[in-house]
Design an enzyme around this catalytic site. Structure first.
Site, PDB file in Angstrom:
ATOM      1  N   ARG A 247      35.925  25.952   2.839  1.00 18.42           N
ATOM      2  CA  ARG A 247      34.768  25.089   3.256  1.00 18.42           C
ATOM      3  C   ARG A 247      33.805  26.071   3.710  1.00 18.42           C
ATOM      4  O   ARG A 247      32.699  25.802   4.342  1.00 18.42           O
ATOM      5  CB  ARG A 247      35.136  24.422   4.591  1.00 18.42           C
ATOM      6  CG  ARG A 247      36.099  23.350   4.228  1.00 18.42           C
ATOM      7  CD  ARG A 247      36.649  22.699   5.600  1.00 18.42           C
ATOM      8  NE  ARG A 247      37.056  21.120   5.061  1.00 18.42           N
ATOM      9  CZ  ARG A 247      38.253  20.831   4.589  1.00 18.42           C
ATOM     10  NH1 ARG A 247      39.077  21.917   4.360  1.00 18.42           N
ATOM     11  NH2 ARG A 247      38.712  19.684   4.460  1.00 18.42           N
TER      12      ARG A 247
ATOM     13  N   GLU B  16      35.493  12.959  13.931  1.00 16.49           N
ATOM     14  CA  GLU B  16      35.315  14.416  13.365  1.00 16.49           C
ATOM     15  C   GLU B  16      35.528  15.351  14.434  1.00 16.49           C
ATOM     16  O   GLU B  16      35.939  15.088  15.681  1.00 16.49           O
ATOM     17  CB  GLU B  16      33.956  14.424  12.791  1.00 16.49           C
ATOM     18  CG  GLU B  16      33.891  14.064  11.113  1.00 16.49           C
ATOM     19  CD  GLU B  16      34.709  15.739  10.721  1.00 16.49           C
ATOM     20  OE1 GLU B  16      34.852  16.665  11.371  1.00 16.49           O
ATOM     21  OE2 GLU B  16      35.031  15.448   9.363  1.00 16.49           O
TER      22      GLU B  16
ATOM     23  N   GLU C 286      28.899  12.000   8.047  1.00 13.55           N
ATOM     24  CA  GLU C 286      29.090  12.525   9.188  1.00 13.55           C
ATOM     25  C   GLU C 286      27.945  12.091   9.945  1.00 13.55           C
ATOM     26  O   GLU C 286      26.850  12.305   9.946  1.00 13.55           O
ATOM     27  CB  GLU C 286      29.276  13.986   9.327  1.00 13.55           C
ATOM     28  CG  GLU C 286      30.675  14.359   8.413  1.00 13.55           C
ATOM     29  CD  GLU C 286      30.827  16.068   8.495  1.00 13.55           C
ATOM     30  OE1 GLU C 286      31.963  16.449   8.180  1.00 13.55           O
ATOM     31  OE2 GLU C 286      29.610  16.654   8.872  1.00 13.55           O
TER      32      GLU C 286
ATOM     33  N   ASP D 202       0.772  -1.252   0.097  1.00 13.20           N
ATOM     34  CA  ASP D 202      -0.090   0.005  -0.008  1.00 13.20           C
ATOM     35  C   ASP D 202       0.998   1.136   0.042  1.00 13.20           C
ATOM     36  O   ASP D 202       1.462   1.448   1.038  1.00 13.20           O
ATOM     37  CB  ASP D 202      -0.927  -0.074   1.225  1.00 13.20           C
ATOM     38  CG  ASP D 202      -1.732   1.129   1.259  1.00 13.20           C
ATOM     39  OD1 ASP D 202      -1.671   2.053   0.479  1.00 13.20           O
ATOM     40  OD2 ASP D 202      -2.637   1.067   2.361  1.00 13.20           O
TER      41      ASP D 202
ATOM     42  N   GLU E  79      29.969  12.170   1.867  1.00 15.15           N
ATOM     43  CA  GLU E  79      30.723  11.793   3.218  1.00 15.15           C
ATOM     44  C   GLU E  79      29.556  11.656   4.248  1.00 15.15           C
ATOM     45  O   GLU E  79      28.627  12.514   4.321  1.00 15.15           O
ATOM     46  CB  GLU E  79      31.616  13.109   3.527  1.00 15.15           C
ATOM     47  CG  GLU E  79      32.554  13.350   2.204  1.00 15.15           C
ATOM     48  CD  GLU E  79      33.287  14.503   2.646  1.00 15.15           C
ATOM     49  OE1 GLU E  79      33.381  15.040   3.732  1.00 15.15           O
ATOM     50  OE2 GLU E  79      34.205  14.873   1.685  1.00 15.15           O
TER      51      GLU E  79
ATOM     52  N   GLU F 256      32.687  19.507  -4.481  1.00 16.29           N
ATOM     53  CA  GLU F 256      31.599  18.983  -3.518  1.00 16.29           C
ATOM     54  C   GLU F 256      30.695  19.933  -3.425  1.00 16.29           C
ATOM     55  O   GLU F 256      31.055  21.398  -3.107  1.00 16.29           O
ATOM     56  CB  GLU F 256      32.339  18.726  -2.430  1.00 16.29           C
ATOM     57  CG  GLU F 256      33.047  19.491  -1.414  1.00 16.29           C
ATOM     58  CD  GLU F 256      33.384  19.011  -0.376  1.00 16.29           C
ATOM     59  OE1 GLU F 256      32.942  18.041   0.238  1.00 16.29           O
ATOM     60  OE2 GLU F 256      34.391  19.686   0.146  1.00 16.29           O
TER      61      GLU F 256
ATOM     62  N   GLU G  91      33.160  10.378  11.125  1.00 19.63           N
ATOM     63  CA  GLU G  91      32.750  10.201   9.643  1.00 19.63           C
ATOM     64  C   GLU G  91      33.309   9.042   9.004  1.00 19.63           C
ATOM     65  O   GLU G  91      34.440   8.538   9.300  1.00 19.63           O
ATOM     66  CB  GLU G  91      33.660  11.383   9.156  1.00 19.63           C
ATOM     67  CG  GLU G  91      33.359  11.519   7.424  1.00 19.63           C
ATOM     68  CD  GLU G  91      34.016  12.473   6.704  1.00 19.63           C
ATOM     69  OE1 GLU G  91      34.537  12.371   5.474  1.00 19.63           O
ATOM     70  OE2 GLU G  91      34.116  13.638   7.297  1.00 19.63           O
TER      71      GLU G  91
END
Length: 473
Positions: free
Chosen positions: A339, A211, A134, A52, A132, A358, A219
Protein backbone atom coordinates in the site's frame (compact mmCIF):
# COMPACT_ATOMS: atom_id res chain seq x y z
CA UNK A 1 -30.43 -0.35 -22.98
CA UNK A 2 -33.47 1.83 -22.27
CA UNK A 3 -35.29 3.72 -25.00
CA UNK A 4 -37.47 6.85 -24.92
CA UNK A 5 -40.52 4.58 -24.87
CA UNK A 6 -39.11 2.81 -21.79
CA UNK A 7 -38.74 6.18 -20.04
CA UNK A 8 -42.31 7.19 -20.93
CA UNK A 9 -43.51 3.83 -19.60
CA UNK A 10 -41.60 4.40 -16.33
CA UNK A 11 -43.27 7.80 -15.99
CA UNK A 12 -46.74 6.34 -16.51
CA UNK A 13 -46.34 3.20 -14.36
CA UNK A 14 -44.80 5.06 -11.41
CA UNK A 15 -47.07 8.11 -11.54
CA UNK A 16 -44.02 10.34 -12.02
CA UNK A 17 -44.76 14.04 -11.54
CA UNK A 18 -41.34 15.58 -12.31
CA UNK A 19 -38.41 14.69 -14.57
CA UNK A 20 -35.03 15.86 -13.28
CA UNK A 21 -31.99 16.31 -15.52
CA UNK A 22 -28.68 16.08 -13.65
CA UNK A 23 -25.71 17.77 -15.31
CA UNK A 24 -22.07 17.93 -14.20
CA UNK A 25 -19.91 21.05 -13.86
CA UNK A 26 -16.15 21.30 -14.38
CA UNK A 27 -15.48 20.41 -10.72
CA UNK A 28 -17.55 17.22 -10.87
CA UNK A 29 -20.58 18.50 -8.98
CA UNK A 30 -24.19 17.88 -9.94
CA UNK A 31 -26.35 20.77 -11.22
CA UNK A 32 -29.95 20.10 -12.25
CA UNK A 33 -33.00 21.31 -14.14
CA UNK A 34 -36.50 19.88 -13.59
CA UNK A 35 -39.55 19.82 -15.85
CA UNK A 36 -43.11 18.59 -15.18
CA UNK A 37 -43.50 15.00 -16.34
CA UNK A 38 -46.30 15.92 -18.77
CA UNK A 39 -43.80 18.10 -20.67
CA UNK A 40 -41.45 15.17 -21.30
CA UNK A 41 -41.68 13.65 -24.77
CA UNK A 42 -39.62 12.09 -27.52
CA UNK A 43 -38.84 15.62 -28.69
CA UNK A 44 -37.19 16.32 -25.30
CA UNK A 45 -34.65 13.62 -26.10
CA UNK A 46 -33.90 15.22 -29.48
CA UNK A 47 -34.10 18.94 -28.71
CA UNK A 48 -32.83 18.67 -25.12
CA UNK A 49 -32.77 21.29 -22.39
CA UNK A 50 -30.96 24.60 -22.95
CA UNK A 51 -28.45 25.86 -20.38
CA UNK A 52 -25.64 28.41 -19.91
CA UNK A 53 -22.36 26.46 -19.95
CA UNK A 54 -20.34 29.46 -18.74
CA UNK A 55 -21.89 28.98 -15.29
CA UNK A 56 -20.61 25.40 -15.31
CA UNK A 57 -17.02 26.47 -16.00
CA UNK A 58 -16.83 25.25 -19.62
CA UNK A 59 -17.30 28.06 -22.09
CA UNK A 60 -16.84 31.79 -22.41
CA UNK A 61 -20.06 33.80 -22.18
CA UNK A 62 -20.07 34.61 -25.92
CA UNK A 63 -20.28 30.87 -26.74
CA UNK A 64 -22.11 29.62 -23.69
CA UNK A 65 -25.56 28.58 -24.99
CA UNK A 66 -25.63 24.79 -24.97
CA UNK A 67 -28.23 22.06 -24.93
CA UNK A 68 -28.36 19.05 -22.61
CA UNK A 69 -29.50 15.75 -24.20
CA UNK A 70 -30.67 13.16 -21.65
CA UNK A 71 -29.47 9.55 -21.89
CA UNK A 72 -32.52 7.27 -21.39
CA UNK A 73 -30.30 4.45 -20.14
CA UNK A 74 -29.54 6.51 -17.00
CA UNK A 75 -33.21 6.91 -16.05
CA UNK A 76 -34.08 6.02 -12.45
CA UNK A 77 -36.53 7.08 -9.77
CA UNK A 78 -34.90 9.51 -7.34
CA UNK A 79 -35.36 8.06 -3.82
CA UNK A 80 -34.75 11.43 -2.13
CA UNK A 81 -37.66 13.35 -3.66
CA UNK A 82 -41.00 13.28 -1.83
CA UNK A 83 -42.73 14.17 -5.10
CA UNK A 84 -42.30 11.19 -7.54
CA UNK A 85 -39.34 12.24 -9.67
CA UNK A 86 -37.52 10.52 -12.52
CA UNK A 87 -33.83 11.40 -12.82
CA UNK A 88 -31.54 11.26 -15.86
CA UNK A 89 -28.04 12.38 -16.76
CA UNK A 90 -26.68 12.71 -20.29
CA UNK A 91 -24.47 14.75 -22.61
CA UNK A 92 -24.00 18.45 -23.37
CA UNK A 93 -24.14 19.55 -26.99
CA UNK A 94 -23.19 22.70 -28.92
CA UNK A 95 -26.17 24.15 -30.76
CA UNK A 96 -25.53 23.98 -34.51
CA UNK A 97 -27.28 25.50 -37.52
CA UNK A 98 -28.43 22.09 -38.76
CA UNK A 99 -27.52 19.63 -36.03
CA UNK A 100 -25.95 19.67 -32.59
CA UNK A 101 -22.48 18.32 -31.85
CA UNK A 102 -20.91 17.17 -28.54
CA UNK A 103 -19.38 19.86 -26.33
CA UNK A 104 -15.78 18.54 -26.18
CA UNK A 105 -15.14 19.91 -22.66
CA UNK A 106 -18.21 18.28 -21.09
CA UNK A 107 -17.05 15.54 -18.67
CA UNK A 108 -19.22 12.72 -20.02
CA UNK A 109 -18.13 13.51 -23.58
CA UNK A 110 -14.47 13.43 -22.53
CA UNK A 111 -14.61 9.94 -21.03
CA UNK A 112 -16.58 8.66 -24.03
CA UNK A 113 -13.91 10.13 -26.32
CA UNK A 114 -11.22 8.33 -24.29
CA UNK A 115 -13.05 5.03 -24.75
CA UNK A 116 -13.27 5.68 -28.50
CA UNK A 117 -9.52 6.41 -28.56
CA UNK A 118 -8.90 3.06 -26.84
CA UNK A 119 -11.04 1.24 -29.42
CA UNK A 120 -9.34 3.02 -32.33
CA UNK A 121 -5.92 2.03 -30.98
CA UNK A 122 -6.79 -1.67 -31.19
CA UNK A 123 -5.38 -2.23 -27.70
CA UNK A 124 -8.77 -3.01 -26.15
CA UNK A 125 -12.46 -2.39 -26.67
CA UNK A 126 -13.58 -2.14 -23.03
CA UNK A 127 -12.17 -0.74 -19.81
CA UNK A 128 -13.54 -1.93 -16.48
CA UNK A 129 -12.88 -0.07 -13.26
CA UNK A 130 -13.69 -0.42 -9.57
CA UNK A 131 -13.40 2.78 -7.51
CA UNK A 132 -13.34 2.39 -3.72
CA UNK A 133 -15.26 5.11 -1.88
CA UNK A 134 -13.81 6.19 1.46
CA UNK A 135 -15.65 8.93 3.33
CA UNK A 136 -16.40 10.35 6.76
CA UNK A 137 -19.79 10.57 8.46
CA UNK A 138 -19.97 13.39 11.00
CA UNK A 139 -22.72 14.25 13.47
CA UNK A 140 -21.66 17.89 13.36
CA UNK A 141 -19.59 20.01 11.00
CA UNK A 142 -19.09 23.73 10.49
CA UNK A 143 -16.58 26.38 9.48
CA UNK A 144 -16.07 30.10 9.21
CA UNK A 145 -13.64 32.15 7.16
CA UNK A 146 -14.00 35.84 7.95
CA UNK A 147 -12.03 38.80 9.27
CA UNK A 148 -12.78 37.91 12.87
CA UNK A 149 -12.56 34.12 12.72
CA UNK A 150 -10.85 31.33 10.77
CA UNK A 151 -12.12 28.05 12.13
CA UNK A 152 -13.55 24.62 11.41
CA UNK A 153 -15.02 21.92 13.62
CA UNK A 154 -16.34 18.39 13.20
CA UNK A 155 -17.69 15.81 15.60
CA UNK A 156 -18.54 12.12 15.47
CA UNK A 157 -20.30 10.53 18.43
CA UNK A 158 -18.12 7.41 18.40
CA UNK A 159 -14.82 9.32 18.20
CA UNK A 160 -12.14 8.77 20.85
CA UNK A 161 -12.30 12.45 21.81
CA UNK A 162 -15.85 11.89 23.19
CA UNK A 163 -14.84 9.26 25.75
CA UNK A 164 -15.81 11.54 28.66
CA UNK A 165 -19.33 12.23 27.36
CA UNK A 166 -20.18 9.22 25.17
CA UNK A 167 -18.43 6.35 26.93
CA UNK A 168 -21.47 4.09 26.61
CA UNK A 169 -19.97 1.28 24.56
CA UNK A 170 -19.69 3.28 21.33
CA UNK A 171 -16.40 5.20 21.59
CA UNK A 172 -13.64 3.88 19.31
CA UNK A 173 -9.90 4.38 20.09
CA UNK A 174 -7.93 6.54 17.65
CA UNK A 175 -7.10 4.79 14.35
CA UNK A 176 -8.82 1.55 15.58
CA UNK A 177 -12.07 1.72 13.60
CA UNK A 178 -11.19 -0.80 10.85
CA UNK A 179 -14.02 -3.37 10.53
CA UNK A 180 -15.22 -2.52 14.07
CA UNK A 181 -18.56 -4.22 14.83
CA UNK A 182 -21.69 -3.13 16.67
CA UNK A 183 -22.26 -1.51 19.13
CA UNK A 184 -19.33 0.69 18.01
CA UNK A 185 -20.48 0.72 14.38
CA UNK A 186 -23.37 3.10 15.00
CA UNK A 187 -23.91 4.08 11.32
CA UNK A 188 -24.40 0.51 10.05
CA UNK A 189 -28.07 0.95 9.09
CA UNK A 190 -27.30 4.25 7.37
CA UNK A 191 -24.66 2.62 5.16
CA UNK A 192 -26.81 -0.43 4.44
CA UNK A 193 -29.55 1.88 3.21
CA UNK A 194 -26.98 3.69 1.04
CA UNK A 195 -26.05 0.37 -0.57
CA UNK A 196 -29.69 -0.57 -1.19
CA UNK A 197 -30.25 2.76 -2.96
CA UNK A 198 -27.14 2.13 -5.05
CA UNK A 199 -28.32 -1.30 -6.09
CA UNK A 200 -31.73 0.13 -7.01
CA UNK A 201 -29.83 2.62 -9.19
CA UNK A 202 -28.10 -0.23 -11.04
CA UNK A 203 -24.81 -0.11 -9.13
CA UNK A 204 -23.88 -3.53 -7.75
CA UNK A 205 -22.06 -3.47 -4.40
CA UNK A 206 -19.32 -5.75 -3.07
CA UNK A 207 -19.46 -4.59 0.56
CA UNK A 208 -19.37 -1.72 3.04
CA UNK A 209 -17.41 -1.47 6.29
CA UNK A 210 -15.81 0.86 8.85
CA UNK A 211 -12.41 2.17 7.79
CA UNK A 212 -9.36 2.94 9.95
CA UNK A 213 -10.14 6.40 11.33
CA UNK A 214 -12.12 6.27 14.58
CA UNK A 215 -13.87 9.58 13.94
CA UNK A 216 -16.42 8.23 11.49
CA UNK A 217 -14.53 6.91 8.44
CA UNK A 218 -16.13 4.24 6.23
CA UNK A 219 -15.85 2.58 2.84
CA UNK A 220 -18.32 1.35 0.22
CA UNK A 221 -16.97 -0.73 -2.63
CA UNK A 222 -18.97 -1.37 -5.82
CA UNK A 223 -18.30 -4.16 -8.30
CA UNK A 224 -16.23 -3.78 -11.46
CA UNK A 225 -18.09 -1.94 -14.21
CA UNK A 226 -17.57 -0.44 -17.64
CA UNK A 227 -15.78 2.90 -17.34
CA UNK A 228 -18.50 5.28 -18.67
CA UNK A 229 -21.13 3.51 -16.57
CA UNK A 230 -18.86 3.74 -13.51
CA UNK A 231 -18.25 7.46 -14.09
CA UNK A 232 -22.03 7.95 -13.99
CA UNK A 233 -22.18 5.58 -11.02
CA UNK A 234 -19.53 7.57 -9.15
CA UNK A 235 -21.68 10.68 -9.34
CA UNK A 236 -24.76 8.73 -8.23
CA UNK A 237 -22.89 7.00 -5.37
CA UNK A 238 -21.75 10.35 -3.97
CA UNK A 239 -25.28 11.74 -4.40
CA UNK A 240 -26.75 8.77 -2.51
CA UNK A 241 -24.17 8.92 0.29
CA UNK A 242 -24.70 12.65 0.87
CA UNK A 243 -28.50 12.46 0.84
CA UNK A 244 -28.81 9.29 2.93
CA UNK A 245 -26.45 10.75 5.54
CA UNK A 246 -28.69 13.81 5.88
CA UNK A 247 -31.73 11.55 6.37
CA UNK A 248 -29.95 10.05 9.41
CA UNK A 249 -29.01 13.44 10.82
CA UNK A 250 -25.40 13.15 9.68
CA UNK A 251 -23.25 14.83 7.06
CA UNK A 252 -20.93 12.97 4.68
CA UNK A 253 -17.66 14.29 3.28
CA UNK A 254 -15.22 12.96 0.70
CA UNK A 255 -12.67 15.58 1.74
CA UNK A 256 -9.34 13.70 1.58
CA UNK A 257 -8.02 14.89 4.97
CA UNK A 258 -10.74 16.37 7.17
CA UNK A 259 -9.07 15.46 10.49
CA UNK A 260 -5.46 16.05 11.48
CA UNK A 261 -3.82 12.87 12.78
CA UNK A 262 -6.45 10.48 11.38
CA UNK A 263 -6.42 8.47 8.14
CA UNK A 264 -7.33 10.27 4.94
CA UNK A 265 -10.00 9.22 2.45
CA UNK A 266 -9.00 8.14 -1.03
CA UNK A 267 -10.72 6.67 -4.06
CA UNK A 268 -8.44 3.84 -5.17
CA UNK A 269 -9.23 2.90 -8.78
CA UNK A 270 -8.87 -0.76 -9.84
CA UNK A 271 -8.68 -1.27 -13.60
CA UNK A 272 -8.47 -3.86 -16.36
CA UNK A 273 -8.94 -3.98 -20.13
CA UNK A 274 -10.87 -6.43 -22.28
CA UNK A 275 -10.72 -7.13 -26.02
CA UNK A 276 -13.25 -9.33 -27.80
CA UNK A 277 -14.41 -10.49 -24.38
CA UNK A 278 -10.93 -11.66 -23.34
CA UNK A 279 -8.69 -10.18 -20.60
CA UNK A 280 -5.85 -8.01 -21.89
CA UNK A 281 -4.03 -7.77 -18.56
CA UNK A 282 -3.73 -11.50 -17.75
CA UNK A 283 -0.60 -13.64 -18.28
CA UNK A 284 0.26 -16.67 -16.13
CA UNK A 285 3.97 -16.13 -16.82
CA UNK A 286 4.15 -12.40 -16.05
CA UNK A 287 5.04 -10.68 -12.78
CA UNK A 288 1.99 -11.01 -10.52
CA UNK A 289 0.38 -12.85 -13.47
CA UNK A 290 -0.01 -9.62 -15.38
CA UNK A 291 0.68 -9.31 -19.11
CA UNK A 292 3.27 -7.18 -20.87
CA UNK A 293 0.45 -4.84 -21.93
CA UNK A 294 -0.59 -4.45 -18.30
CA UNK A 295 2.97 -3.52 -17.36
CA UNK A 296 3.21 -0.98 -20.17
CA UNK A 297 -0.14 0.46 -19.03
CA UNK A 298 1.31 0.81 -15.51
CA UNK A 299 4.40 2.39 -17.06
CA UNK A 300 2.25 5.07 -18.69
CA UNK A 301 0.52 5.84 -15.40
CA UNK A 302 3.82 6.09 -13.54
CA UNK A 303 5.47 8.24 -16.23
CA UNK A 304 2.63 10.75 -16.14
CA UNK A 305 1.71 10.43 -12.47
CA UNK A 306 2.76 13.98 -11.51
CA UNK A 307 0.50 15.60 -14.10
CA UNK A 308 -2.23 13.02 -13.46
CA UNK A 309 -2.33 14.16 -9.83
CA UNK A 310 -3.68 17.54 -10.94
CA UNK A 311 -6.79 15.74 -12.26
CA UNK A 312 -7.04 12.78 -9.87
CA UNK A 313 -6.25 14.89 -6.75
CA UNK A 314 -7.51 18.37 -7.67
CA UNK A 315 -7.81 19.98 -4.23
CA UNK A 316 -5.23 21.58 -1.98
CA UNK A 317 -6.50 19.24 0.76
CA UNK A 318 -5.68 16.21 -1.42
CA UNK A 319 -1.98 16.59 -0.71
CA UNK A 320 -2.50 16.59 3.05
CA UNK A 321 -3.61 12.96 2.59
CA UNK A 322 -0.64 11.94 0.41
CA UNK A 323 1.83 11.82 3.30
CA UNK A 324 3.66 8.91 4.99
CA UNK A 325 2.17 7.05 7.93
CA UNK A 326 -1.49 6.62 6.97
CA UNK A 327 -1.43 3.89 4.26
CA UNK A 328 -1.60 6.58 1.59
CA UNK A 329 0.75 6.25 -1.41
CA UNK A 330 3.75 8.54 -1.51
CA UNK A 331 6.14 6.71 -3.88
CA UNK A 332 6.09 6.43 -7.68
CA UNK A 333 6.26 2.68 -8.14
CA UNK A 334 4.36 -0.60 -8.32
CA UNK A 335 4.23 -3.75 -6.21
CA UNK A 336 2.06 -6.67 -5.14
CA UNK A 337 0.00 -6.16 -1.97
CA UNK A 338 2.00 -3.06 -1.02
CA UNK A 339 0.00 0.00 0.00
CA UNK A 340 2.97 2.37 0.09
CA UNK A 341 3.44 2.30 -3.71
CA UNK A 342 1.12 4.35 -5.92
CA UNK A 343 0.21 1.23 -7.93
CA UNK A 344 -0.75 -1.90 -5.98
CA UNK A 345 -1.46 -5.30 -7.51
CA UNK A 346 -4.02 -7.12 -5.32
CA UNK A 347 -2.91 -10.70 -4.69
CA UNK A 348 -6.52 -11.85 -4.22
CA UNK A 349 -7.51 -11.11 -7.85
CA UNK A 350 -6.50 -14.55 -9.17
CA UNK A 351 -8.93 -15.41 -11.99
CA UNK A 352 -7.79 -14.24 -15.46
CA UNK A 353 -10.86 -12.04 -15.95
CA UNK A 354 -10.19 -10.18 -12.68
CA UNK A 355 -6.41 -9.77 -12.77
CA UNK A 356 -5.80 -6.08 -12.39
CA UNK A 357 -4.03 -3.36 -10.43
CA UNK A 358 -5.18 -0.30 -8.53
CA UNK A 359 -4.03 3.30 -8.72
CA UNK A 360 -4.05 4.44 -5.10
CA UNK A 361 -3.54 8.20 -5.26
CA UNK A 362 -6.97 9.44 -6.57
CA UNK A 363 -9.56 10.86 -4.21
CA UNK A 364 -13.24 11.65 -4.64
CA UNK A 365 -12.81 15.44 -4.88
CA UNK A 366 -11.98 14.74 -8.53
CA UNK A 367 -14.35 15.06 -11.45
CA UNK A 368 -14.73 11.29 -12.05
CA UNK A 369 -15.22 11.63 -15.81
CA UNK A 370 -11.96 13.54 -16.21
CA UNK A 371 -10.20 11.29 -13.69
CA UNK A 372 -11.06 8.01 -15.39
CA UNK A 373 -10.46 9.44 -18.87
CA UNK A 374 -7.02 10.75 -17.85
CA UNK A 375 -6.09 7.39 -16.29
CA UNK A 376 -7.09 5.60 -19.49
CA UNK A 377 -5.17 8.01 -21.74
CA UNK A 378 -2.01 7.76 -19.60
CA UNK A 379 -2.17 3.97 -19.67
CA UNK A 380 -2.75 3.86 -23.42
CA UNK A 381 0.26 6.13 -23.91
CA UNK A 382 2.32 3.63 -21.94
CA UNK A 383 1.18 0.74 -24.15
CA UNK A 384 1.72 2.63 -27.40
CA UNK A 385 5.24 3.69 -26.37
CA UNK A 386 6.10 0.45 -24.53
CA UNK A 387 7.00 2.21 -21.28
CA UNK A 388 8.44 -0.56 -19.08
CA UNK A 389 8.02 0.32 -15.38
CA UNK A 390 10.77 -2.06 -14.28
CA UNK A 391 13.28 -0.73 -16.84
CA UNK A 392 12.48 2.80 -15.62
CA UNK A 393 13.29 1.88 -12.03
CA UNK A 394 9.72 2.06 -10.71
CA UNK A 395 9.72 -1.38 -9.11
CA UNK A 396 8.46 -3.85 -8.35
CA UNK A 397 8.82 -2.79 -4.72
CA UNK A 398 8.00 -5.76 -2.50
CA UNK A 399 9.03 -4.08 0.74
CA UNK A 400 7.25 -1.52 2.90
CA UNK A 401 8.58 1.73 1.48
CA UNK A 402 7.67 3.65 4.66
CA UNK A 403 10.26 1.66 6.61
CA UNK A 404 13.25 2.01 4.29
CA UNK A 405 16.39 3.68 5.65
CA UNK A 406 16.47 7.41 4.92
CA UNK A 407 19.31 7.04 2.39
CA UNK A 408 17.22 4.52 0.43
CA UNK A 409 14.09 6.69 0.61
CA UNK A 410 16.10 9.56 -0.89
CA UNK A 411 16.54 7.50 -4.08
CA UNK A 412 12.80 7.08 -4.61
CA UNK A 413 10.66 9.33 -6.78
CA UNK A 414 7.76 10.86 -4.87
CA UNK A 415 4.35 12.18 -5.79
CA UNK A 416 3.78 15.94 -5.96
CA UNK A 417 3.48 17.48 -2.51
CA UNK A 418 1.06 20.26 -3.46
CA UNK A 419 -1.64 21.08 -5.99
CA UNK A 420 0.55 23.87 -7.40
CA UNK A 421 3.31 21.33 -8.07
CA UNK A 422 0.86 18.98 -9.80
CA UNK A 423 -0.48 21.85 -11.94
CA UNK A 424 3.09 22.72 -12.95
CA UNK A 425 3.49 19.13 -14.13
CA UNK A 426 0.18 19.24 -16.04
CA UNK A 427 1.25 22.42 -17.87
CA UNK A 428 4.42 20.65 -19.06
CA UNK A 429 3.01 17.16 -19.61
CA UNK A 430 -0.43 16.81 -21.19
CA UNK A 431 0.15 15.66 -24.79
CA UNK A 432 -1.06 12.20 -23.78
CA UNK A 433 -4.37 13.79 -22.73
CA UNK A 434 -4.89 15.81 -25.93
CA UNK A 435 -4.15 12.77 -28.15
CA UNK A 436 -7.08 12.08 -30.51
CA UNK A 437 -8.69 15.28 -29.20
CA UNK A 438 -9.87 13.56 -26.02
CA UNK A 439 -9.01 16.48 -23.71
CA UNK A 440 -9.30 19.78 -25.60
CA UNK A 441 -6.35 22.11 -25.00
CA UNK A 442 -8.85 24.79 -24.04
CA UNK A 443 -10.24 22.57 -21.27
CA UNK A 444 -6.80 21.88 -19.80
CA UNK A 445 -5.91 25.58 -19.81
CA UNK A 446 -9.23 26.49 -18.20
CA UNK A 447 -8.89 23.72 -15.63
CA UNK A 448 -5.37 24.88 -14.68
CA UNK A 449 -6.54 28.50 -14.47
CA UNK A 450 -9.44 27.54 -12.19
CA UNK A 451 -7.26 25.48 -9.87
CA UNK A 452 -4.49 28.11 -9.80
CA UNK A 453 -7.05 30.58 -8.50
CA UNK A 454 -8.04 28.12 -5.74
CA UNK A 455 -4.38 27.80 -4.73
CA UNK A 456 -3.96 31.58 -4.77
CA UNK A 457 -7.01 32.09 -2.56
CA UNK A 458 -5.84 29.42 -0.12
CA UNK A 459 -2.34 30.88 0.11
CA UNK A 460 -3.75 34.32 0.98
CA UNK A 461 -5.80 33.12 3.98
CA UNK A 462 -4.07 32.94 7.39
CA UNK A 463 -4.11 29.43 8.89
CA UNK A 464 -4.82 28.67 12.58
CA UNK A 465 -1.47 26.86 12.81
CA UNK A 466 0.23 30.12 11.86
CA UNK A 467 -1.28 31.68 14.99
CA UNK A 468 0.16 28.79 16.99
CA UNK A 469 3.63 29.33 15.55
CA UNK A 470 3.89 33.07 15.01
CA UNK A 471 1.35 35.02 17.07
CA UNK A 472 3.61 35.60 20.06
CA UNK A 473 6.94 36.09 18.27
Amino acid sequence: MKTVKDVLKMIEENDIKMVDFKMVDINGQYRHVTIPAQNFSEDTMKSGIGFDASNYGYAVVEKSDMVFIPDPDTALIDPFCSIPTLSMTGNAMIIGAEENRPLPQYPRNVVRAAVQSMKDSGIADEMFILPEFEFYLFDKAGWEVSGKEISAFVDAKQSYWNSASEGLGVVVPKQKNYHIAKPFDISYECRSEMCMHMQNAGVEINYHHPEVAASGQFEIEPQLGEVVHMADATMMIKYIIHNTALKYGKTATFMPKPIYGEAGSGMHVHMLLMKDGKPVFSDDNGYARLSETAHYFMGGLLKHIASLCAITNPSTNSFKRLVPGFEAPVTVGYATSNRSAVIRIPAYAKSPNKRRFELRNPDATCNPYYCYAAILMAGLDGVKNKIDPHANGWGPYDVNLYHLPEEEKAKLQGLPTSLDEALNALEKDHDYLTADGVFPEELIKNFIKTKREECRQMAAIPHPVEYDKYFNL
